[in-house]
Design an enzyme around this catalytic site. Sequence first.
Site, PDB file in Angstrom:
ATOM      1  NE  ARG A   1      -4.416 -10.531 -11.944  1.00 43.84           N
ATOM      2  CZ  ARG A   1      -3.969  -9.860 -12.974  1.00 43.84           C
ATOM      3  NH1 ARG A   1      -3.290  -8.746 -12.789  1.00 43.84           N
ATOM      4  NH2 ARG A   1      -4.197 -10.287 -14.196  1.00 43.84           N
ATOM      5  CG  HIS A   2      -4.140 -15.688 -11.387  1.00 42.92           C
ATOM      6  ND1 HIS A   2      -3.361 -15.473 -12.495  1.00 42.92           N
ATOM      7  CD2 HIS A   2      -5.308 -15.060 -11.631  1.00 42.92           C
ATOM      8  CE1 HIS A   2      -4.027 -14.755 -13.377  1.00 42.92           C
ATOM      9  NE2 HIS A   2      -5.215 -14.487 -12.873  1.00 42.92           N
TER      10      HIS A   2
ATOM     11  CG  ASN B   1      -2.216 -13.157 -16.972  1.00 44.71           C
ATOM     12  OD1 ASN B   1      -1.963 -13.715 -15.913  1.00 44.71           O
ATOM     13  ND2 ASN B   1      -3.433 -12.701 -17.243  1.00 44.71           N
TER      14      ASN B   1
ATOM     15  NE  ARG C   1      -7.032 -16.659 -14.743  1.00 43.66           N
ATOM     16  CZ  ARG C   1      -8.120 -16.982 -15.408  1.00 43.66           C
ATOM     17  NH1 ARG C   1      -8.269 -18.210 -15.874  1.00 43.66           N
ATOM     18  NH2 ARG C   1      -9.081 -16.088 -15.596  1.00 43.66           N
TER      19      ARG C   1
ATOM     20  CD  GLU D   1     -11.277 -11.821 -13.562  1.00 45.14           C
ATOM     21  OE1 GLU D   1     -12.064 -11.565 -12.637  1.00 45.14           O
ATOM     22  OE2 GLU D   1     -10.283 -11.111 -13.806  1.00 45.14           O
TER      23      GLU D   1
ATOM     24  CG  HIS E   1      -9.508 -14.711 -11.307  1.00 49.47           C
ATOM     25  ND1 HIS E   1      -8.872 -15.413 -12.288  1.00 49.47           N
ATOM     26  CD2 HIS E   1     -10.144 -15.637 -10.540  1.00 49.47           C
ATOM     27  CE1 HIS E   1      -9.115 -16.704 -12.144  1.00 49.47           C
ATOM     28  NE2 HIS E   1      -9.893 -16.870 -11.089  1.00 49.47           N
TER      29      HIS E   1
END
Length: 408
Positions: free
Chosen positions: A214-215, A221, A262, A287, A356
């Site tokens: 995952r990034h 976030n 990202r 995403e 994502h």
Amino acid sequence: MDKKLVIAMVGLPARGKSTMARKIVGTLKLDEVNVRIFNNGDVRRRLSRGNTSGPELFSPENPAGVKFRDKCARINLESARDFLRNAGEVAIIDAANVTCRRRKLIKEIFPDLPVLFIECMNTDEEALEANLQRKASLKEFSHLSRRQALESFLRRIDFYERVYEPLNEERNFILIDSFEGFILQEKLTDLLPYYDRIRDLITTRIVRNLFLVRHGETYFNQENRIGGDSELTGKGLVQARGLAEYFAAERIPIIFTSNYKRTLQTAAPIAAKQEHCSIIALPEFNEIHAGVCEGMTYAEISERMPEVAAGRKNNKYDYVYPDGESYAAMEERIHRGLQKVFYLNNYDDNIMIVGHRAGNRMILSDFVFRPREEVPYIYMPQNRYYHIQIDPHKKIFELKPYVKRPSL
Ligand code: F6P
């Protein structure tokens, strides 16, 4: 029954022949079959020493080129014959073999052995285009610009298309859509050793090593905001560098990402630490689209659009954001993205996907069955990655940290 078999790949360039050949080798080896690939291109490169990537060599109107390539094919087939005369059990002839004349030569060299022709084709234009781009970036074309390499390769394909003759007379063959993983046509006249095994593996997905990442942390976030195209924070950049250090020990020729900053920013340092690595951004891995809620925090959604929060609580998998998507809606595109990944990646190579939270949950559930209602809650942290390995003998999913804890 004699346990010797000749497999001859058939197909225009960039249709997934070598990947399929490696997949057959990898799987038969698990069953302790003595199997080896014999690649015409390797012989060509060895014999010519110089550069043979120019398209004219492949022109049917170039007698010297035809003669040279026939010679390479014969040498390659003779090595395969020697292998089978000794301890070898399955020889795979990895070459285009698109003419009846070439296929006749194969049968002449192996008069007493059964031959199975496996043709790979692909009708998905987008995947083919992506594969051509990838081929154009190979070492063989490194003396050319990307555009020149692509033109040269397309010209080569054009020469093959001119002489292409479909399988028909051959006693045993399988025609595969290598992008979809489907068998399109099958003709079986002889009793072939390993046939069921080979037929089965064609349609089975085998994953040597898939690193699902995952990034790193983004500004969104940090604020608990969803969607958008936010950049990595300082912490996110540190996470990306941590991933780069950790995966420097692995060979990763391609990193697949989404189109968002990202994932690209997370992939960049990882790619930079590799000797040769390209990043391929696939929109299929974007995403979940939260529609009118993009950019909002979960608290804001609960306050201003309680029906959205309630809808998701009630059935998160099927809930469609107004003007956006549901998890269910992502199923098809995620699956298609994975098909691209397997088509573009060499069978033997490690695969990395940087995606994502919701998208990675869907990727994971494409490999392992999870009840629909559980999928949107699969744990998808930013300081760990999933290591996936699947072959006919095992199925492993491990959640691993990529930052080593300082020893206490
Ligand atoms: O918060 C990060 C994020 O990737 C959002 O962009 C996305 O909407 C969300 O996670 C998906 O997770 P969930 O479906 O649990 O809200």
